[in-house]
Design a protein around this motif. Structure first.
Motif, short mmCIF file in Angstrom:
data_model
loop_
_atom_site.label_atom_id
_atom_site.label_comp_id
_atom_site.label_asym_id
_atom_site.label_seq_id
_atom_site.Cartn_x
_atom_site.Cartn_y
_atom_site.Cartn_z
N THR A 137 0.93 -1.24 0.01
CA THR A 137 -0.22 -0.14 -0.09
C THR A 137 0.67 1.10 -0.27
O THR A 137 2.08 1.53 0.41
N GLU A 138 -0.15 2.32 -0.23
CA GLU A 138 1.17 3.53 -0.23
C GLU A 138 0.89 3.63 1.04
O GLU A 138 2.56 4.10 1.06
N GLU A 139 0.51 3.59 2.56
CA GLU A 139 0.66 4.33 3.84
C GLU A 139 2.22 3.33 3.85
O GLU A 139 3.24 3.93 4.77
N GLU A 140 2.18 2.02 3.66
CA GLU A 140 3.43 0.91 3.84
C GLU A 140 4.55 1.68 3.20
O GLU A 140 5.72 1.57 3.75
N THR A 141 4.30 1.98 2.14
CA THR A 141 5.59 2.29 1.11
C THR A 141 6.69 4.01 2.19
O THR A 141 7.19 4.29 2.26
N ILE A 142 5.06 4.51 2.94
CA ILE A 142 6.07 5.79 3.38
C ILE A 142 6.15 6.14 4.36
O ILE A 142 7.08 6.21 5.44
N GLU A 143 5.37 4.33 5.02
CA GLU A 143 6.37 4.05 6.54
C GLU A 143 7.86 3.74 6.48
O GLU A 143 8.95 4.33 6.68
N TRP A 144 8.07 3.23 5.31
CA TRP A 144 9.35 2.96 5.11
C TRP A 144 10.55 3.78 4.56
O TRP A 144 11.37 3.62 5.49
N THR A 145 9.36 4.30 4.05
CA THR A 145 10.88 5.02 3.12
C THR A 145 10.67 6.01 4.20
O THR A 145 12.11 6.54 4.62
N VAL A 146 10.03 6.75 5.31
CA VAL A 146 10.57 7.36 5.94
C VAL A 146 11.84 6.78 7.31
O VAL A 146 11.98 7.44 7.79
#
Ligand SMILES: Cc1cc2nc3c(=O)[nH]c(=O)nc-3n(C[C@H](O)[C@H](O)[C@H](O)COP(=O)(O)OP(=O)(O)OC[C@H]3O[C@@H](n4cnc5c(N)ncnc54)[C@H](O)[C@@H]3O)c2cc1C
Lengths: 810, 309
Positions: free
Chosen positions: A720-729
């Motif tokens: 998901t987009e959410e997971e992507t953001i979490e991993w990137t941050v």
């Protein structure tokens, strides 16, 4: 017999009387006035009386017997109201006395800041026995609290005394470090630490707004809104010479009563001595020169030839166990050279300042035994070039100390302590080596030597070298710079482990060899501190590269470039119009950058605040094109527009940019988000590159397209987009917390290994914690530097200090 | 000056001994026994293994130990002590880093009329609590002290703890109007010497000697600062004497110094081991006995405290 009248039984006039007693006991009939209801005592020892370490009786310098023997007519507790020079009489509260010669020794009075509430009962100064007793009285109430305003000599002595008496004490100091007139930052740091060890709270840069309370002091309000309950407020912020009497009598006064080198005032029958005099433009606040004055005055009175001359001063603090010493001038300056010695385990700091082969200043903390020796070298202007190498070790080491460090280590006895933190002796290390420990890591593991603060690492390696001989290879770990033997990795580890939260703490606890770093280590340490302690550490702009300080990229011709942020590379007509207007107004050249931004080139420095303001007005913030921080997030048009787009790559790019902008990182960070594997946003050569696919998002990290060209490696496939953001941050935060300053992400990953990065981030709890820490940091650092500096008010102040030692280009 | 000028009837401390390690045991190096010759004789024939008796316990446990009432205890010289009228003892280990240099033992007799206090304070949960102490007749003060704790920087124990330096306080009974101070005042305790007792392992201990007017622990106290890096020299930084008054020097006066091996304080500085002397000519101000206790920090003697009777 001539009639001598003395106004003020202070430390200076007391000395005059002693000299007269010693040399010409019958020359004068003496009358001594004192406003205080007592005779001479050693005022400087009031501090140990306050703390209970001396009794008042012990500090009396002249008792009744002494005055009686000299037939001194004592008028204690009687203030002199005026001097009638025409009639040559002094008018006291209880009557007149005539004089042939008069000495004014009225000292100083404490300066009271006219804050609202300064006159409430419970506000005291610190000058005499009455003040001291008022403080002792206040400390008598169990659980009582004191606020001391002023972190200079007097304030700190008061604070320590009150603490020993059982009070809760807070010291408020307006400057950035304690005793700033006598100490440099490093010594001020150690002093603060020592006072805090005693349970005293020290607030720096604390500005008092009001002293509040109904009938008496109840609390102190600071400008920042802090309220400190207080039963007593001690104001120790400075002194003013007591000269009203002399002024009223028409004597020449400047800041104080003007005297010549014979201590004579503008009236030949009147002399003055002590803190109430001004000599050659100087006024006084310590006793040593006053004693010289007293001797000269006594001799002048007796018609002998003598002249007062200024001399160097040294300072100590009378707080038991706080050993500090300072003398001379230790400001940094061209042509000045520092010698610094630090022993973090013992809390020792010594700094000598040399100019033209002469010692001109010395500051030391923790080990002050040699203070007077250095003071002598300063006073005498001794040429120290021959002892330059061993000067810092004091007189005991002059002549003959071994210069070869290995020989010195070889000569150490087995019980010599090598690691102060863990109490490891040379013998322990040698035993460990004999039992098979062959390198630093093994020594750390078996003996704990050098495992804590790490400053003995060099010594441990030398023990290894001496013990193992040729079998030992000195490791080639690169220290940060010449200021330290520690590597970046060590410094980062120790900043965390020892909870070092300020630059002076790093310099001291990690044994820096320079007073406060250099252009190489300061930006790195500044970054490490702000990355690890965002809430405690205050960013130091002076420790930044010039571009970061000016918030713009300096160009070849000395002009600057200005680049507003365009979230995810999206812009609109209104922004473009504002950019076009700015280009006209400030005569800029316009360039579209590789990161999907528009750069305005050729802006004059003085125009910067104005163009920033214009950009802000159009809703744009700084693009941080000049920072070690998030630069750009490059996106393709994504599923909204593109036939091939699998996800909303533009939207994700905008979200990421809005989340990450403003954060400082070890080096620049560039992101790319491509909507499909065709990779129009060139995401695979970014520090973080995201490729959208039908099944979700492929997160790659460690790409580069500069001197090195590197393709990203896959970190994680997110659904998901959410997971992507979490991993990137979380990835960015991990990089912020661990990488060496000026290592791009790919260099850092090569050192720690992608597996470690991936494993760390795969831990749900760890990932969440990283995100949380990132957000905390952003609560402090995500702010537009343009907005902060664009107001006309701020712009006036926006004159970056020219600090040549820090002028480092990328 | 608040110290008694007249000769006290009986001193608070009756015996002072220095035990030094020799191989695996502690043997008597020197001691002051006054008229208690039988106890002295018994002591000279005794040695203590690590963990044995009072000195051995201070060594093994690496901490100062207070022992009150010898009967049935681990005290080794019970018989001789009983005959000498000694009932309590305090053992202070002197460590230089991990190495035991000596154990100083002071013994006191029980007496309804003798007031004073020898206390050991230990850190617990961030404050100093009374480990134990011997108080002679000052029973109320003893009780109060057992119920007092000192945060960092407060009072004599808390001050010594945070300054890591010996401190000599005047007027224990005035000014500090806390319960303990009030009680100290009532008990006639005037002067207090506090000193850190460094031990391996980093636990904090503070020893205090509180002296009363009529039965002073000592009539002269001195604190010497020995931290002159590598110079083998100590400077008198504080002191008071019933005969000579204050011993500290003012701003403009020359420092009072001794070098290592010069005099008794110099001997403590040179050897790093406590010194107990009596009846030797030339003791300061004509006193009969003196005890000098060196304190080690970072492998070197940092301070010496001395007291005279
Ligand atoms: C707590 C404290 C600690 C200090 N510590 C140090 C230190 O460590 N080192 C150091 O060098 N210095 C120290 N100082 C500073 C030092 O005490 C002064 O420099 C020194 O006392 C100044 O001497 P003086 O004779 O000029 O004035 P004072 O000693 O202040 O004497 C002036 C006297 O004149 C009397 N007087 C004033 N006006 C009249 C009048 N109209 N009629 C009659 N009498 C009058 C006053 O009551 C006072 O007694 C300290 C000061 C204080 C308060």
């Amino acid at each position: 017999m001539q009639k001598l009248v003395v106004i003020g039984a202070g430390m200076a006039s007391g000395r005059v009387l002693e000299h007269l007693r010693d040399t010409a006991p019958d020359a004068f009939e003496i009358t001594l006035f004192n406003a205080e209801p007592r005779g001479n005592y050693n005022r400087i020892m009031l501090s140990p009386v306050l703390s209970g370490e001396k009794s008042y009786e012990e500090i009396v310098t002249h008792d009744d017997g002494w005055y009686g023997a000299g037939k001194v007519n004592c008028r204690f507790g009687e203030k002199v109201i005026s001097i009638d020079r025409d009639r040559k009489v002094v008018v006291g509260e209880k009557g007149e006395v005539s004089y042939d010669k008069l000495i004014i020794g009225t000292g100083s009075s404490p300066f009271i800041i006219p804050l609202p509430g300064h006159d409430k009962p419970g506000v005291v100064a610190y000058r005499d026995l009455e003040d001291t007793n008022a403080m002792i009285e206040a400390a008598g109430k169990p659980g009582s609290r004191a606020v001391v305003i002023g972190g200079g000599l007097l304030g700190l002595e008061a604070a320590a005394g009150l603490r020993l008496r059982g009070m809760d004490v807070t010291v408020l100091h307006i400057m950035g470090h304690l005793m700033e007139r006598q100490l440099d930052e490093a010594a001020g740091y150690l002093l603060k630490k020592d006072l805090e060890k005693r349970g005293i709270d020290v607030l720096l840069r604390a500005s008092t707004k009001e002293i509040r309370g109904r009938d008496r002091v109840e609390d102190v309000l600071l400008e920042d809104g802090t309220v400190l309950p207080a039963d007593i407020v001690v104001m120790a912020v400075g002194i003013r010479p007591s000269v009203q009497l002399a002024k009223d009598a028409g004597l020449d006064c400047g800041r104080a009563i003007i005297v010549d080198a014979q201590m004579q005032t503008s009236d030949p029958a009147i002399y003055a001595v002590g803190e109430c005099v001004e000599f050659d433009g100087n006024i006084f606040g310590l006793v040593a020169p006053l004693y010289d004055q007293a001797k000269v005055l006594a001799r002048s009175l007796l018609g002998e030839v003598d002249a007062f001359a200024m001399r160097e001063l040294s300072t100590k603090l009378k707080v038991t166990g706080c050993d500090l010493f300072s003398a001379g001038d230790f400001a940094e300056g061209e042509g000045r050279e520092d010698i610094v010695f630090r022993d973090p385990a013992r809390g020792v700091y010594k700094r000598l300042v040399i100019e033209e082969d002469r010692l001109v200043g010395a500051v030391m903390y923790g080990d002050t035994g040699d203070g007077n020796w250095y003071f002598g070298l300063i006073k005498d202007g001794t040429d120290v070039s021959a002892m330059r190498e061993t000067l810092i070790f004091g007189p005991a080491y002059q002549g003959g100390a071994s210069a070869d460090p290995l020989a010195a280590v070889a000569a150490l006895p087995d019980d010599a302590e090598i690691c102060g933190c863990n109490g490891v002796c040379k013998g322990d290390i040698v035993s460990a080596i004999e039992a098979g420990a062959g390198d630093l890591g093994a020594i750390r593991a078996t003996t704990k030597a050098s495992a804590s603060c790490g400053t003995c690492t060099g010594l441990v390696e030398q023990v290894l070298a001496v013990t193992l001989g040729d079998d030992f290879q000195m490791p080639a770990a690169q220290p940060v710079c010449g200021c330290t033997d520690l590597t970046h990795e060590d410094v980062r580890r120790l900043i965390k482990a020892q909870e070092l939260k300020s630059q002076p703490a790093v310099w001291q606890e990690l044994g820096w060899k320079t007073p406060n770093g250099c252009h190489v280590c300061r930006p790195a340490v500044n970054f490490y501190l702000l990355a690890d302690w965002p809430l405690d550490y205050q960013d130091d702009p002076q420790s930044r590269f010039v571009n970061e300080r000016n918030h713009a990229n300096i160009q070849k011709d000395g002009t600057y470039s200005v680049m507003p942020r365009m979230w995810g590379g999206m812009t609109n007509a209104q922004e473009l119009r504002a950019i076009a207007d700015a280009a006209d107004k400030y005569n800029a050249v316009v360039k579209v950058t590789g990161g999907q931004r528009i750069d305005l080139l050729g802006i004059k420095k003085e125009d910067l605040p104005a163009i920033w303001s214009d950009m802000n007005d159009a809703g744009m913030v700084s693009g941080h094109a000049y920072t070690k921080g998030l630069r750009t997030v490059k996106t393709c048009v994504g599923s909204d527009w593109c036939r091939f787009g699998t996800q909303d790559s533009t939207g994700l790019g905008i979200i990421l940019e809005k989340r990450l902008w403003g954060s400082w990182t070890p080096h620049k960070v560039k992101l790319g988000v491509s909507g499909c594997p065709r990779n129009c946003a060139e995401a695979t050569c970014k520090d973080v590159g995201i490729i959208c696919v039908d099944s979700g998002y492929q997160i790659g990290v460690g790409g580069a397209a500069g001197m090195d060209v590197k393709e990203v490696e896959r970190l994680h496939d997110a659904r998901t987009e959410e997971e992507t953001i979490e991993w990137t941050v979380a990835f960015v935060q991990l990089y912020r917390e661990h990488a060496k300053y000026l290592d791009r992400a790919y260099k850092w990953i090569a050192k720690v290994g992608l597996d470690w990065v991936r494993d760390t981030l795969a831990d749900d709890a760890e990932r969440a914690a990283l995100v949380e820490r990132f957000d905390i940091s952003q609560s402090v650092y995500q702010k537009d530097p343009w907005a902060e500096r664009a107001s006309p008010e701020a712009a006036r102040h926006f004159k970056p200090l020219a600090d040549l030692t820090l002028e480092a280009a990328e | 000056m608040e110290l008694a000028l007249d000769r006290p009837v009986k001193t608070f401390v009756e015996v002072t001994e220095v035990w030094v390690p020799k191989g695996d045991t502690l043997v008597l190096a020197e001691g002051y026994y006054g008229t208690l010759t039988a106890f002295e004789e018994a002591s000279r024939q005794t040695a203590f293994a690590k963990g044995e008796g009072l000195p051995g316990k201070a060594w093994a446990e690496a901490r100062p130990v207070v022992l009150k009432g010898f009967d049935g205890s681990y005290f080794k010289r019970i018989e001789a002590a009983r005959e000498a009228g000694l009932t309590s003892a305090v053992a202070i280990p002197v460590f230089a880093g991990k190495e035991l240099k000596a154990v100083l033992v002071v013994l006191c007799g029980d007496d309804e009329n003798r007031t004073g206090a020898i206390e050991v304070w230990a850190e617990k949960d961030g404050v100093l609590m009374l480990d134990d102490g011997y108080y002679g007749a000052a029973k109320h003060f003893e009780w109060v002290s057992q119920h007092t704790q000192f945060p960092r920087g407060q009072g004599l124990p808390g001050g010594v703890w945070s300054a890591e330096t010996p401190i000599l306080m005047r007027d224990l009974g005035s000014g500090y109007r806390f319960v303990r101070a009030e009680s100290a005042g009532k008990a006639g305790l005037t002067t207090g010497l506090g000193l850190p007792v460094p031990v391996p392992g980093g636990k904090s201990f503070v020893l205090t000697l509180l002296s009363a007017l009529g039965t002073p622990i000592a009539r002269r106290f001195e604190i010497w600062d020995a931290r002159r890096a590598g110079r083998g020299e100590a400077v008198l930084i504080d002191g008071i004497c019933a005969r000579e008054g204050p011993l500290w020097t003012g701003e403009a006066e020359p420092e009072r110094k001794v070098s290592a091996w010069q005099g008794l304080v110099g001997r403590a500085l040179g050897t790093g081991v406590p010194v107990v002397e009596s009846g030797v000519p030339g003791l300061s101000a004509g006193y009969d006995t003196m005890t000098a206790l060196p304190i080690h920090r970072a492998g070197e003697v940092s301070h010496i405290v001395a007291w005279y009777c």
